[in-house]
Structures are given as structure tokens and as C-alpha cells.
Design a protein around this motif. Structure first.
Motif, short mmCIF file in Angstrom:
data_model
loop_
_atom_site.label_atom_id
_atom_site.label_comp_id
_atom_site.label_asym_id
_atom_site.label_seq_id
_atom_site.Cartn_x
_atom_site.Cartn_y
_atom_site.Cartn_z
N LEU A 11 0.83 -1.20 0.00
CA LEU A 11 0.00 0.00 0.00
C LEU A 11 0.87 1.25 0.00
N ALA A 12 1.90 1.26 0.81
CA ALA A 12 2.78 2.43 0.87
C ALA A 12 3.38 2.71 -0.50
N GLN A 13 3.74 1.66 -1.20
CA GLN A 13 4.31 1.81 -2.54
C GLN A 13 3.26 2.39 -3.50
N MET A 14 2.04 1.88 -3.42
CA MET A 14 0.96 2.40 -4.27
C MET A 14 0.70 3.87 -3.96
N PHE A 15 0.67 4.20 -2.67
CA PHE A 15 0.41 5.58 -2.27
C PHE A 15 1.52 6.51 -2.75
N GLU A 16 2.76 6.05 -2.64
CA GLU A 16 3.89 6.86 -3.09
C GLU A 16 3.82 7.12 -4.59
N GLN A 17 3.50 6.08 -5.36
CA GLN A 17 3.38 6.23 -6.82
C GLN A 17 2.27 7.21 -7.17
N LYS A 18 1.16 7.11 -6.46
CA LYS A 18 0.03 8.02 -6.70
C LYS A 18 0.45 9.46 -6.42
N ALA A 19 1.10 9.69 -5.29
CA ALA A 19 1.49 11.05 -4.90
C ALA A 19 2.49 11.66 -5.88
N LYS A 20 3.40 10.85 -6.40
CA LYS A 20 4.41 11.36 -7.34
C LYS A 20 3.78 11.91 -8.62
N LYS A 21 2.60 11.41 -8.98
CA LYS A 21 1.92 11.88 -10.19
C LYS A 21 1.47 13.33 -10.07
N TYR A 22 1.42 13.86 -8.85
CA TYR A 22 0.92 15.22 -8.63
C TYR A 22 2.02 16.27 -8.62
N GLY A 23 3.27 15.87 -8.84
CA GLY A 23 4.38 16.81 -8.97
C GLY A 23 4.45 17.84 -7.85
N LYS A 24 4.21 19.13 -8.20
CA LYS A 24 4.29 20.22 -7.23
C LYS A 24 3.27 20.06 -6.09
N PHE A 25 2.24 19.28 -6.35
CA PHE A 25 1.19 19.10 -5.34
C PHE A 25 1.31 17.75 -4.63
N TYR A 26 2.54 17.23 -4.63
CA TYR A 26 2.85 15.96 -3.97
C TYR A 26 2.40 15.98 -2.50
N GLN B 147 -6.34 21.29 -3.34
CA GLN B 147 -7.54 20.68 -2.77
C GLN B 147 -8.01 19.51 -3.63
N GLN B 148 -7.92 19.65 -4.94
CA GLN B 148 -8.31 18.58 -5.85
C GLN B 148 -7.38 17.37 -5.69
N ALA B 149 -6.07 17.62 -5.60
CA ALA B 149 -5.11 16.53 -5.39
C ALA B 149 -5.39 15.83 -4.06
N PHE B 150 -5.66 16.61 -3.03
CA PHE B 150 -5.97 16.06 -1.71
C PHE B 150 -7.18 15.13 -1.80
N GLN B 151 -8.27 15.62 -2.40
CA GLN B 151 -9.51 14.84 -2.47
C GLN B 151 -9.34 13.57 -3.29
N GLU B 152 -8.64 13.66 -4.43
CA GLU B 152 -8.44 12.47 -5.26
C GLU B 152 -7.59 11.43 -4.53
N CYS B 153 -6.54 11.87 -3.88
CA CYS B 153 -5.66 10.94 -3.16
C CYS B 153 -6.34 10.37 -1.92
#
Length: 156
Positions: free
Chosen positions: A21-36, A74-80
């Protein structure tokens, strides 16, 4: 099944836990660049009953964020947040305590038998010339909510 160096299998292999899960979460967060960081705040587990939308409304932003950046954060937060909740729900069966951890927790909790159930309790009058009274009593086991009301009356 797993086996020891000496031979036969004894237990089912335990599934990997939070590493996947941590790996999945990290990959997801990296997609948001400046909004990591906005995404990682959304991924963070929250014990409240608030929705992702409600949590996102309480975000604090860096001073240099204009309204456009705040909206994107806010959009990045909600999606993640939604992604993390879905993943945790889908993987909840994988997050179990081992037998030794459960036994340890059970041993750590002393068991007490509830036995003190009076029909009424503490209907007493206490007076004091000094203006202070201290009372020590055992609470009945039947009490699940405690509410205290003290009334003072002075003759002056």
C-alpha cells in the motif's frame, strides 16, 4: 504455504502488508508533482468520520499559493484521499494482527467482573462550615455516563 529449512509446511504464507500500500500511495502522490504534499496529506489516514471533501476544506496552504494553486491542491488532496480510502477498504482483510500480537494484547488487558449494581447511589446530604467537602466512593458498575450536579446554598 511456507516451509522451514528442515521440511514441511506449517502455516499459510502471510500476505505483505503495508509495504504494498505504501508503494501504491507513493506512486500516486508522485503523479501530482508540485502538489505531492497535498496528495500525501490526503492519503494520510484520519480517524475522524469526515469525508475527504470536509477534510480538504480545512487545508492550510503555503503563503505563496494563489486561489488557482489552492484549488489544485484541494483537488489533489480529495483524489488521493478517495484513492487511499478505496485501497484501504479493498485491502482490509490483509491487515490482521498475528496470533502472537493478539495474545499479547489479550494478556495486557486485565479482566474484571462487574458486580456492584446498587438500585440507587449517593443520595446523601453533606454540609461543611469551611465551604469544602471531599467524598470518596466506589462508582457502581451500572454507570455508563457520569453527570454531577452540586448545589450550594448560603444563609447570607
Amino acid at each position: 504455504k511456507t516451509s522451514s529449512a528442515g521440511g514441511a509446511c506449517s502455516d499459510l504464507a502471510r500476505p505483505k502488508r503495508s509495504a504494498d500500500l505504501a508503494q501504491m500511495f507513493e506512486q500516486k502522490a508522485k503523479k501530482y508533482g508540485k502538489f505531492y504534499s497535498c496528495c500525501t496529506f490526503g492519503i494520510a489516514s484520519s480517524p475522524t468520520l469526515e469525508t475527504c471533501q470536509q477534510r480538504s476544506e480545512r487545508l492550510s496552504y503555503p503563503a505563496d499559493f494563489d486561489s488557482r494553486r489552492k484549488t489544485m491542491c484541494q483537488q489533489a488532496f480529495q483524489e488521493c484521499c478517495g484513492f487511499a480510502m478505496k485501497q484501504r477498504q479493498e485491502n482490509k482483510d490483509k491487515f490482521i494482527l498475528s496470533r502472537s500480537a493478539v495474545n499479547f494484547l489479550l494478556d495486557a488487558m486485565p479482566s474484571q467482573t462487574r458486580s456492584y449494581f446498587p438500585e440507587s447511589w449517593l443520595w446523601e446530604e453533606h454540609t461543611s462550615k469551611s465551604g469544602s467537602v471531599s467524598i470518596t466512593r466506589n462508582l457502581p458498575d451500572s454507570l455508563t455516563t457520569w453527570e454531577l450536579k452540586a448545589v450550594g446554598v448560603f444563609s447570607e
